[in-house]
Design a protein around this motif. Structure first.
Motif, short mmCIF file in Angstrom:
data_model
loop_
_atom_site.label_atom_id
_atom_site.label_comp_id
_atom_site.label_asym_id
_atom_site.label_seq_id
_atom_site.Cartn_x
_atom_site.Cartn_y
_atom_site.Cartn_z
N UNK A 212 41.47 51.50 34.25
CA UNK A 212 40.67 50.91 35.32
C UNK A 212 39.27 51.55 35.35
N UNK A 213 38.26 50.71 35.60
CA UNK A 213 36.89 51.21 35.71
C UNK A 213 36.73 51.96 37.03
N UNK A 214 35.59 52.59 37.21
CA UNK A 214 35.36 53.38 38.43
C UNK A 214 35.49 52.57 39.70
N UNK A 215 34.89 51.39 39.72
CA UNK A 215 34.94 50.58 40.93
C UNK A 215 36.34 50.03 41.18
N UNK A 216 37.03 49.66 40.10
CA UNK A 216 38.40 49.15 40.25
C UNK A 216 39.32 50.25 40.76
N UNK A 217 39.11 51.46 40.23
CA UNK A 217 39.93 52.58 40.65
C UNK A 217 39.68 52.91 42.12
N UNK A 218 38.43 52.84 42.53
CA UNK A 218 38.08 53.10 43.94
C UNK A 218 38.76 52.08 44.84
N UNK A 219 38.74 50.82 44.43
CA UNK A 219 39.34 49.76 45.24
C UNK A 219 40.84 49.96 45.36
N UNK A 220 41.49 50.37 44.29
CA UNK A 220 42.93 50.60 44.33
C UNK A 220 43.26 51.82 45.19
N UNK A 221 42.44 52.85 45.08
CA UNK A 221 42.67 54.06 45.88
C UNK A 221 42.57 53.76 47.38
N UNK A 222 41.63 52.89 47.70
CA UNK A 222 41.39 52.61 49.11
C UNK A 222 42.34 51.55 49.67
N UNK A 223 43.09 50.88 48.81
CA UNK A 223 44.00 49.84 49.27
C UNK A 223 45.16 50.46 50.03
N UNK A 224 45.62 49.77 51.03
CA UNK A 224 46.76 50.24 51.82
C UNK A 224 48.01 50.28 50.94
N UNK A 225 48.96 51.16 51.28
CA UNK A 225 50.16 51.28 50.47
C UNK A 225 50.93 49.97 50.32
N UNK A 226 50.83 49.09 51.34
CA UNK A 226 51.57 47.83 51.24
C UNK A 226 50.74 46.69 50.69
N UNK A 227 49.49 46.98 50.31
CA UNK A 227 48.65 45.93 49.73
C UNK A 227 49.09 45.66 48.29
N UNK A 228 49.15 44.40 47.94
CA UNK A 228 49.51 44.02 46.57
C UNK A 228 48.22 43.93 45.76
N UNK A 229 48.07 44.82 44.81
CA UNK A 229 46.85 44.85 44.00
C UNK A 229 47.14 44.28 42.61
N UNK A 230 46.07 43.79 41.98
CA UNK A 230 46.23 43.17 40.67
C UNK A 230 45.20 43.73 39.70
N UNK A 231 45.56 43.76 38.44
CA UNK A 231 44.65 44.23 37.40
C UNK A 231 43.53 43.21 37.23
N UNK A 232 42.30 43.69 37.24
CA UNK A 232 41.16 42.79 37.09
C UNK A 232 41.08 42.19 35.70
N UNK A 233 41.67 42.87 34.71
CA UNK A 233 41.60 42.40 33.33
C UNK A 233 42.66 41.34 33.02
N UNK A 234 43.92 41.64 33.36
CA UNK A 234 45.01 40.74 32.95
C UNK A 234 45.63 39.97 34.12
N UNK A 235 45.23 40.32 35.35
CA UNK A 235 45.67 39.67 36.58
C UNK A 235 47.16 39.87 36.86
N UNK A 236 47.76 40.85 36.19
CA UNK A 236 49.14 41.18 36.53
C UNK A 236 49.16 42.01 37.80
N UNK A 237 50.31 41.99 38.49
CA UNK A 237 50.47 42.81 39.69
C UNK A 237 50.55 44.27 39.25
N UNK A 238 49.73 45.11 39.85
CA UNK A 238 49.74 46.53 39.55
C UNK A 238 50.61 47.24 40.58
N UNK A 239 51.62 47.93 40.11
CA UNK A 239 52.51 48.66 40.99
C UNK A 239 52.17 50.14 40.92
N UNK A 240 51.80 50.70 42.06
CA UNK A 240 51.41 52.11 42.12
C UNK A 240 52.63 53.01 42.28
#
Length: 246
Positions: A212-240
């Motif tokens: 993940x790039x810097x901005x993508x990583x920042x967005x994932x870090x700031x996302x709530x634990x129950x937020x469903x995040x997705x990879x910006x490159x492949x659009x798969x669901x990212x599970x933390x």
């Protein structure tokens, strides 16, 4: 979209089940026995055609042999009658001369026919051997095919049993996942080559293996634990997980 983090973790279990099911399906359609059976099947068709050709040739030779044998019998019968007439005596000189000449011709014809008959009998012997050889090859091929088909069926049985277990496991997991999250997973899996959810490990998407790039990583870090995040490159669901490196 939001979903309990524990539910998101179950997506990884669902993905694992789907991955195994895909591998089992691939294995089932690519068993080495299937290719071997197909190859033997083609060989069987060739042997079948060879058998027809050999049997047809043998039938033709047998017909020629029967014809020659009939001709030899006819010549012998004619010769026997002429010799009987010759021995009976009382024939005019001209008829006697003609009869003697015919007997010479018949003996010559008989010798020729018998030579031809011997030759064709040798040819028939070769043709019989050819038919027998092809028959033996077909029998060996049939036995080999039976072994391959038995191995294929055993592999099918093993694979189908594994599929049944995995499908039951999948159904159990699916029952725990909300419909909207499951629908998102299925869409992502359809467009992601069979992978709809991937772990975020050491800041890298395990689906496309891109960090993940810097901005993508920042967005994932700031996302709530129950937020469903997705990879910006492949659009798969990212599970933390604890291995995400956030």
């Amino acid at each position: 979209m939001n979903a309990d983090h524990a539910v998101q973790l179950r997506l990884l279990d669902l993905q694992a089940a789907d991955t195994v099911l895909a591998q089992l399906a691939h294995r089932r359609t690519n068993l080495p026995e299937l290719a071997a059976i197909a190859e033997r099947g083609k060989h069987g068709v060739d042997l079948h055609n060879d058998a027809i050709d050999a049997e047809t040739r043998l039938a033709d030779i047998a017909e020629d042999q029967r014809r020659l044998e009939n001709e030899v019998d006819t010549v012998r019968s004619r010769q026997a009658r002429d010799e009987q007439r010759l021995q009976s005596g009382g024939l005019p000189a001209k008829e006697l001369e003609g009869l003697q000449h015919e007997l010479v011709s018949l003996k010559r014809r008989q010798a020729t026919l018998e030579d031809e008959l011997l030759e064709i009998m040798e040819v028939r012997e070769d043709a019989d051997s050819s038919v027998a050889e092809i028959g033996a090859k077909r029998a060996a091929l049939a036995a080999e095919l039976a072994e391959l088909e038995a191995a294929r069926d055993a592999a099918f049985e093993e694979i189908d049993a594994a599929v049944a277990l995995r499908r039951a496991e999948r159904d159990s997991i699916v029952a725990e996942i909300p419909a909207d999250l499951l629908a998102l997973y299925e869409r992502a899996r359809e467009h992601g080559g069979g992978v709809g959810a991937a772990m975020l490990r050491h800041r890298r998407c395990e689906g496309c293996h891109i960090e993940l790039s810097g901005s993508e990583l920042t967005a994932v870090r700031s996302a709530a634990p129950d937020a469903v995040v997705r990879c910006e490159e492949c659009r798969r669901i990212l599970v933390r997980t604890a291995e995400s490196g956030l």
